[in-house]
Design a protein around this motif. Structure first.
Motif, PDB file in Angstrom:
ATOM      1  N   ALA A  45      45.706  43.213  38.661  1.00  4.37           N
ATOM      2  CA  ALA A  45      44.802  43.683  39.716  1.00  4.37           C
ATOM      3  C   ALA A  45      44.729  42.682  40.864  1.00  4.37           C
ATOM      4  O   ALA A  45      44.781  43.070  42.049  1.00  4.37           O
ATOM      5  N   SER A  46      44.631  41.412  40.558  1.00  5.42           N
ATOM      6  CA  SER A  46      44.548  40.429  41.639  1.00  5.42           C
ATOM      7  C   SER A  46      45.906  40.288  42.348  1.00  5.42           C
ATOM      8  O   SER A  46      45.959  40.103  43.568  1.00  5.42           O
ATOM      9  N   PHE A  47      47.021  40.410  41.592  1.00  3.01           N
ATOM     10  CA  PHE A  47      48.348  40.361  42.218  1.00  3.01           C
ATOM     11  C   PHE A  47      48.524  41.531  43.184  1.00  3.01           C
ATOM     12  O   PHE A  47      48.986  41.358  44.309  1.00  3.01           O
ATOM     13  N   GLY A 102      50.023  43.830  47.268  1.00  3.23           N
ATOM     14  CA  GLY A 102      50.292  45.268  47.195  1.00  3.23           C
ATOM     15  C   GLY A 102      50.694  45.872  48.520  1.00  3.23           C
ATOM     16  O   GLY A 102      51.646  46.659  48.602  1.00  3.23           O
ATOM     17  N   LEU A 103      49.985  45.512  49.572  1.00  2.00           N
ATOM     18  CA  LEU A 103      50.285  46.068  50.889  1.00  2.00           C
ATOM     19  C   LEU A 103      51.663  45.616  51.370  1.00  2.00           C
ATOM     20  O   LEU A 103      52.424  46.409  51.941  1.00  2.00           O
ATOM     21  N   ILE A 104      51.998  44.370  51.134  1.00  2.00           N
ATOM     22  CA  ILE A 104      53.311  43.856  51.541  1.00  2.00           C
ATOM     23  C   ILE A 104      54.418  44.570  50.768  1.00  2.00           C
ATOM     24  O   ILE A 104      55.438  44.970  51.342  1.00  2.00           O
TER      25      ILE A 104
END
Length: 145
Positions: free
Chosen positions: A4-6, A11-13
């Protein structure tokens, strides 16, 4: 570091990179498809083919240079009325001519037969249309051929 933190950090990148790769792939695929269509149109655009021009005018190709698209194409729009149009003004080939031998194919065939084509030396074949008529008449006489 959990998933979740990754995903929150990167995530957007990752999503943007995936979208860019997809856009590049689909654009390249579309360009290849258009190139194949243009090559097919160039093969079909030979003297005698009926074409539709961009302005909605139908005509018959009289002269067309597929290798040099800067040269205008000569299109007969009525008996004896020949116009010059840009080669990109030809929208599509309506009735492609089949069975026409290009000059290069004729030269190759002539060279492979060492300069002798049966019937031409004796003056028997006068034109392509006469040869086609003779072939269709022979086919009617002997349907097994």
């Amino acid at each position: 570091m959990d998933f979740a933190s990754f995903f929150a950090n990167y995530g957007l990148i990752i999503l943007l990179v995936v979208l860019l790769v997809f856009m590049f792939w689909s654009s390249r695929r579309r360009m290849q498809k258009q190139k194949l269509e243009q090559e097919a149109k160039a093969r079909e655009t030979v003297p005698g083919s009926e074409v539709l021009l961009q302005g909605g005018v139908y005509g018959t190709i009289v002269e067309y240079d597929a290798e040099n698209l800067d040269e205008p194409a000569h299109v007969e729009i009525a008996p004896g009325t020949i116009i010059r149009v840009h080669s990109q003004a030809i929208l599509r080939v309506v009735n492609p001519v089949t069975g026409i031998v290009t000059e290069d194919e004729f030269i190759d065939a002539e060279a492979s037969e060492e300069g002798y084509i049966e019937g031409v030396a004796d003056g028997e074949i006068t034109s392509i249309s006469d040869d086609q008529k003779r072939a269709s008449a022979e086919k009617k006489d002997n349907p097994e051929v």
